[in-house]
Scaffold this motif. Structure first.
Motif, PDB file in Angstrom:
ATOM      1  N   PHE A   1      40.968  86.095  24.376  1.00 52.37           N
ATOM      2  CA  PHE A   1      40.744  85.706  25.763  1.00 52.37           C
ATOM      3  C   PHE A   1      39.528  84.785  25.839  1.00 52.37           C
ATOM      4  CE2 PHE A   1      38.414  89.569  24.887  1.00 52.37           C
ATOM      5  CZ  PHE A   1      37.189  89.410  25.510  1.00 52.37           C
ATOM      6  N   TRP A   2      39.378  84.083  26.956  1.00 53.78           N
ATOM      7  CA  TRP A   2      38.252  83.171  27.159  1.00 53.78           C
ATOM      8  C   TRP A   2      37.148  83.863  27.948  1.00 53.78           C
ATOM      9  CZ3 TRP A   2      37.707  78.645  24.701  1.00 53.78           C
ATOM     10  CH2 TRP A   2      38.849  78.046  24.166  1.00 53.78           C
ATOM     11  N   LEU A   3      35.881  83.468  27.648  1.00 52.00           N
ATOM     12  CA  LEU A   3      34.718  84.048  28.305  1.00 52.00           C
ATOM     13  C   LEU A   3      33.655  82.964  28.485  1.00 52.00           C
ATOM     14  CD1 LEU A   3      33.521  86.923  29.149  1.00 52.00           C
ATOM     15  CD2 LEU A   3      32.309  86.815  26.956  1.00 52.00           C
ATOM     16  N   VAL A   4      33.140  82.809  29.703  1.00 51.52           N
ATOM     17  CA  VAL A   4      32.023  81.891  29.958  1.00 51.52           C
ATOM     18  C   VAL A   4      30.725  82.620  29.622  1.00 51.52           C
ATOM     19  CG1 VAL A   4      30.777  80.565  31.717  1.00 51.52           C
ATOM     20  CG2 VAL A   4      33.281  80.667  31.768  1.00 51.52           C
ATOM     21  N   SER A   5      29.872  82.026  28.790  1.00 52.12           N
ATOM     22  CA  SER A   5      28.605  82.665  28.433  1.00 52.12           C
ATOM     23  C   SER A   5      27.714  82.752  29.672  1.00 52.12           C
ATOM     24  CB  SER A   5      27.888  81.879  27.329  1.00 52.12           C
ATOM     25  OG  SER A   5      27.543  80.575  27.770  1.00 52.12           O
ATOM     26  N   LEU A   6      26.855  83.786  29.722  1.00 50.93           N
ATOM     27  CA  LEU A   6      26.042  83.996  30.920  1.00 50.93           C
ATOM     28  C   LEU A   6      25.078  82.850  31.186  1.00 50.93           C
ATOM     29  CD1 LEU A   6      25.192  87.806  30.866  1.00 50.93           C
ATOM     30  CD2 LEU A   6      26.998  86.597  32.097  1.00 50.93           C
ATOM     31  N   ASP A   7      24.672  82.108  30.156  1.00 47.16           N
ATOM     32  CA  ASP A   7      23.789  80.964  30.380  1.00 47.16           C
ATOM     33  C   ASP A   7      24.563  79.717  30.787  1.00 47.16           C
ATOM     34  OD1 ASP A   7      25.004  80.270  28.009  1.00 47.16           O
ATOM     35  OD2 ASP A   7      23.169  80.277  26.802  1.00 47.16           O
ATOM     36  N   ALA A   8      25.891  79.833  30.882  1.00 49.02           N
ATOM     37  CA  ALA A   8      26.779  78.738  31.306  1.00 49.02           C
ATOM     38  C   ALA A   8      26.760  77.558  30.345  1.00 49.02           C
ATOM     39  CB  ALA A   8      26.431  78.264  32.720  1.00 49.02           C
ATOM     40  N   GLU A   9      26.306  77.784  29.115  1.00 48.57           N
ATOM     41  CA  GLU A   9      26.231  76.697  28.144  1.00 48.57           C
ATOM     42  C   GLU A   9      27.553  76.464  27.428  1.00 48.57           C
ATOM     43  OE1 GLU A   9      23.844  74.522  27.374  1.00 48.57           O
ATOM     44  OE2 GLU A   9      22.662  75.287  29.048  1.00 48.57           O
ATOM     45  N   ARG A  10      28.421  77.459  27.404  1.00 50.45           N
ATOM     46  CA  ARG A  10      29.662  77.331  26.637  1.00 50.45           C
ATOM     47  C   ARG A  10      30.732  78.256  27.192  1.00 50.45           C
ATOM     48  NH1 ARG A  10      25.781  79.959  24.212  1.00 50.45           N
ATOM     49  NH2 ARG A  10      24.971  78.081  23.238  1.00 50.45           N
ATOM     50  N   CYS A  11      31.960  77.957  26.836  1.00 54.06           N
ATOM     51  CA  CYS A  11      33.085  78.843  27.121  1.00 54.06           C
ATOM     52  C   CYS A  11      33.732  79.141  25.778  1.00 54.06           C
ATOM     53  CB  CYS A  11      34.073  78.173  28.077  1.00 54.06           C
ATOM     54  SG  CYS A  11      35.450  79.227  28.575  1.00 54.06           S
ATOM     55  N   MET A  12      33.800  80.412  25.424  1.00 53.68           N
ATOM     56  CA  MET A  12      34.212  80.799  24.084  1.00 53.68           C
ATOM     57  C   MET A  12      35.519  81.572  24.117  1.00 53.68           C
ATOM     58  SD  MET A  12      30.490  82.259  22.910  1.00 53.68           S
ATOM     59  CE  MET A  12      30.434  83.236  24.420  1.00 53.68           C
ATOM     60  N   LYS A  13      36.344  81.335  23.105  1.00 54.04           N
ATOM     61  CA  LYS A  13      37.507  82.194  22.927  1.00 54.04           C
ATOM     62  C   LYS A  13      37.052  83.420  22.144  1.00 54.04           C
ATOM     63  CE  LYS A  13      41.682  80.596  22.195  1.00 54.04           C
ATOM     64  NZ  LYS A  13      42.897  80.016  21.541  1.00 54.04           N
ATOM     65  N   MET A  14      37.359  84.599  22.690  1.00 52.53           N
ATOM     66  CA  MET A  14      36.923  85.850  22.092  1.00 52.53           C
ATOM     67  C   MET A  14      38.099  86.575  21.450  1.00 52.53           C
ATOM     68  SD  MET A  14      33.828  85.433  23.042  1.00 52.53           S
ATOM     69  CE  MET A  14      33.046  86.971  22.564  1.00 52.53           C
ATOM     70  N   TYR A  15      37.777  87.445  20.510  1.00 53.76           N
ATOM     71  CA  TYR A  15      38.785  88.209  19.789  1.00 53.76           C
ATOM     72  C   TYR A  15      38.414  89.687  19.846  1.00 53.76           C
ATOM     73  CZ  TYR A  15      41.766  89.752  15.903  1.00 53.76           C
ATOM     74  OH  TYR A  15      42.700  90.399  15.131  1.00 53.76           O
ATOM     75  N   ALA A  16      39.305  90.502  20.410  1.00 55.56           N
ATOM     76  CA  ALA A  16      39.072  91.938  20.533  1.00 55.56           C
ATOM     77  C   ALA A  16      40.015  92.698  19.618  1.00 55.56           C
ATOM     78  CB  ALA A  16      39.275  92.378  21.981  1.00 55.56           C
TER      79      ALA A  16
ATOM     80  N   LYS B   1      22.278  90.481  20.352  1.00 53.91           N
ATOM     81  CA  LYS B   1      21.553  89.399  21.003  1.00 53.91           C
ATOM     82  C   LYS B   1      22.115  88.042  20.594  1.00 53.91           C
ATOM     83  CE  LYS B   1      16.899  87.452  21.467  1.00 53.91           C
ATOM     84  NZ  LYS B   1      15.474  87.595  21.066  1.00 53.91           N
ATOM     85  N   ASP B   2      22.408  87.197  21.588  1.00 54.39           N
ATOM     86  CA  ASP B   2      22.785  85.793  21.372  1.00 54.39           C
ATOM     87  C   ASP B   2      23.673  85.343  22.513  1.00 54.39           C
ATOM     88  OD1 ASP B   2      22.797  83.295  20.254  1.00 54.39           O
ATOM     89  OD2 ASP B   2      23.299  83.985  18.246  1.00 54.39           O
ATOM     90  N   PHE B   3      24.050  84.081  22.487  1.00 57.72           N
ATOM     91  CA  PHE B   3      24.926  83.483  23.488  1.00 57.72           C
ATOM     92  C   PHE B   3      24.433  83.731  24.909  1.00 57.72           C
ATOM     93  CE2 PHE B   3      27.850  84.076  19.852  1.00 57.72           C
ATOM     94  CZ  PHE B   3      28.075  82.720  19.600  1.00 57.72           C
ATOM     95  N   GLY B   4      23.124  83.527  25.106  1.00 58.58           N
ATOM     96  CA  GLY B   4      22.564  83.576  26.451  1.00 58.58           C
ATOM     97  C   GLY B   4      22.197  84.951  26.954  1.00 58.58           C
ATOM     98  N   ALA B   5      22.271  85.976  26.115  1.00 63.21           N
ATOM     99  CA  ALA B   5      21.976  87.332  26.576  1.00 63.21           C
ATOM    100  C   ALA B   5      21.249  88.109  25.478  1.00 63.21           C
ATOM    101  CB  ALA B   5      23.263  88.059  26.960  1.00 63.21           C
ATOM    102  N   PRO B   6      20.317  89.004  25.862  1.00 61.21           N
ATOM    103  CA  PRO B   6      19.625  89.835  24.877  1.00 61.21           C
ATOM    104  C   PRO B   6      20.494  90.998  24.439  1.00 61.21           C
ATOM    105  CG  PRO B   6      18.901  90.410  27.076  1.00 61.21           C
ATOM    106  CD  PRO B   6      19.858  89.242  27.234  1.00 61.21           C
ATOM    107  N   GLU B   7      20.035  91.713  23.395  1.00 62.78           N
ATOM    108  CA  GLU B   7      20.738  92.928  22.981  1.00 62.78           C
ATOM    109  C   GLU B   7      20.716  93.931  24.123  1.00 62.78           C
ATOM    110  OE1 GLU B   7      20.887  96.085  19.273  1.00 62.78           O
ATOM    111  OE2 GLU B   7      19.027  95.030  19.703  1.00 62.78           O
ATOM    112  N   CYS B   8      21.829  94.576  24.339  1.00 65.71           N
ATOM    113  CA  CYS B   8      21.944  95.458  25.503  1.00 65.71           C
ATOM    114  C   CYS B   8      22.834  96.644  25.173  1.00 65.71           C
ATOM    115  CB  CYS B   8      22.515  94.677  26.687  1.00 65.71           C
ATOM    116  SG  CYS B   8      22.689  95.643  28.195  1.00 65.71           S
TER     117      CYS B   8
END
Length: 216
Positions: free
Chosen positions: A136-151, A202-209
């Motif tokens: 599925f597609w996901l927009v990164s929280l920093d709005a820098e990229r839109c990534m295809k994700m694999y679950a 941590k990465d892609f516009g967000a800290p470890e959570c």
């Protein structure tokens, strides 16, 4: 009583009842050693849109879906000053907003894979479907990229949630392809498909959570 409410929420999410009532769940969210509360509310409108609101101390999300397929997404961060709206138009996700005083205008092309910004909702449906993997597609929280994700479904794992042992279904999520070595997240759901915990690196516009259901 609480358990009855959580089961009702699952039915609410996947049977798409014609109602405007909201169901609210509370989670603790630990980021950079600081723990705050996260509230997730899900409302099904009369036109069958599922609207997900996520609110923490500094962040606000609003995600509009048809079933689990995202059509609109709004994000605001009080600390960084970042705020934007993302709208799907065919095979393009258009992003407009601001980063403090800087304007954001971007377009991301996607393919036939769905845009599913509300991961908690879409993975719950994935768990209930007993699927092995999905993209599925996901927009990164920093709005820098839109990534295809694999679950991928990693099977059962025993967790301790609020002092209780819970047999949970573990889902791993990574960027699809080469970038999977740089970032990953894990989401856990109970047998009813209720989102109970997640851990995101941590990465892609967000800290470890680390997020965990507050009262289970």
């Amino acid at each position: 009583m609480k358990r009855a409410v959580t089961v009702a929420l699952i039915l609410y999410m996947f049977l798409i009842v014609h109602s405007q009532k909201s169901e609210i769940m509370e989670y603790t969210e630990e980021t950079n050693g600081k723990r705050t509360m996260l509230t997730i509310s899900i409302t099904t409108s009369e036109d069958d849109r599922i609207i997900v609101h996520k609110q923490s101390e500094n962040e606000y999300y609003k995600i509009t879906n048809m079933n689990t397929l995202t059509t609109e997404f709004s994000y605001e961060n009080k600390v960084t000053g970042l705020s934007y709206d993302a709208l799907r138009n065919g095979y393009v996700i258009q992003v407009t907003g601001k980063d403090k005083t800087k304007k954001i205008i971007k377009s991301f092309k996607i393919d036939d894979c769905a845009w599913e910004q509300s991961i908690e909702l879409s993975l719950a449906q994935f768990v209930l479907s007993a699927g092995k993997d999905k993209r599925f597609w996901l927009v990164s929280l920093d709005a820098e990229r839109c990534m295809k994700m694999y679950a991928t479904n990693k099977g059962m794992e025993e967790l301790q949630i609020n002092g209780k042992k819970v047999n949970a279904i573990k889902i791993e999520v990574t960027p699809d392809g080469f970038f999977s070595i740089f970032w990953k997240a894990f989401f856990w759901y109970d047998k009813d498909g209720l989102y109970i915990k997640s851990r995101c690196s941590k990465d892609f516009g967000a800290p470890e959570c680390i997020t965990e259901i507050y009262n289970y």
